[in-house]
Structure formats: C-alpha cells, structure tokens
Design a protein around this motif. Structure first.
Motif, mmCIF file in Angstrom:
data_model
loop_
_atom_site.group_PDB
_atom_site.id
_atom_site.type_symbol
_atom_site.label_atom_id
_atom_site.label_comp_id
_atom_site.label_asym_id
_atom_site.label_seq_id
_atom_site.Cartn_x
_atom_site.Cartn_y
_atom_site.Cartn_z
ATOM 1 N N GLY A 114 0.799 -1.213 0.000
ATOM 2 C CA GLY A 114 0.000 0.000 0.000
ATOM 3 C C GLY A 114 0.834 1.266 0.000
ATOM 4 N N THR A 115 2.096 1.172 0.378
ATOM 5 C CA THR A 115 2.966 2.338 0.445
ATOM 6 C C THR A 115 3.691 2.592 -0.866
ATOM 7 N N CYS A 116 4.406 1.578 -1.356
ATOM 8 C CA CYS A 116 5.245 1.795 -2.542
ATOM 9 C C CYS A 116 4.659 1.216 -3.822
#
Length: 124
Positions: A114-116
C-alpha cells in the motif's frame, strides 16, 4: 503456544454449537456442482453485502452442522439464523473448508504494498 492446520482439524469447527452442555463441531457440505453454482449466483444478484452473501452460501451448501444432521431439511430462514448465531471463527473455518473442497487447497494471488506499490511474487 501451539500451531494447527486445517488438515489437522479435518471437518470440524474450532468452537462448535453448544448442545446439551457440550459443543457439537462436525460440518459437512453438499457436493459443489454446477447446479449449486447457479443457485448461489441467484443469491448474489442484488446482494452487495459480503457477510449476507457468505451466510447464503453456507445456508445453501452445508449438509450437516453439529446437532443438525439434515441441515437442508430446515427452512432457509432458520438455516440463516443458525449460521448468523454461530461463532465467527466457525463460520470462517466452514467457508474455508468449503472453498478447499470446491477448488483445492492452493490459493494464489498478488499482494501489493500500500505504500510503494510493489507487488510481491506469488508463493507456492
């Protein structure tokens, strides 16, 4: 602390249904056929609530459940009520057992961070 697997549990629920002072934990399913698939598809039409759909699937596919030797002989609303009163762990476990019976014990899907946004490779 100990670990367990679905393979070790077999066709029994983790908690079960309290009957006469003890927990009945057995569960079995009808064969997952094309006719069953069509029936389940009719339950899904217009039903956007995943929990309600899962209840409908269980009500349609469970053949016997704990003290209910012939679960399908009960009225549909009674079957849904029984499922809705079960422990969540039992419902999820039964759903997983049905999935394994219908499609096998391997499940592959991509997981995205979900971040990168990186996608983890499928593990086999």
């Amino acid at each position: 602390s100990s670990k367990s697997t679905i393979g070790l549990w077999g066709h029994q629920l983790p908690v079960g249904i309290l009957t006469g002072g003890s927990f009945s934990r057995s569960v079995s399913f009808k064969p997952y056929t094309m006719a069953a698939e069509r029936s389940l598809a009719s339950h899904k039409k217009g039903n956007r609530n995943p929990a309600a759909f899962a209840t409908s699937v269980m009500a349609e596919m469970i053949e016997s459940l704990g003290p209910y030797g012939d679960f399908q002989s009960l009225a549909l609303n009674k079957r849904k009520m029984i499922i809705n009163q079960m422990y969540m762990a039992d419902v999820l476990h039964a759903y997983i057992l049905l999935r394994i019976e219908a499609m096998g014990d391997e499940l592959g899907f991509d997981i995205q961070c979900g971040t990168c946004g990186a996608v983890a490779p499928r593990r086999r």
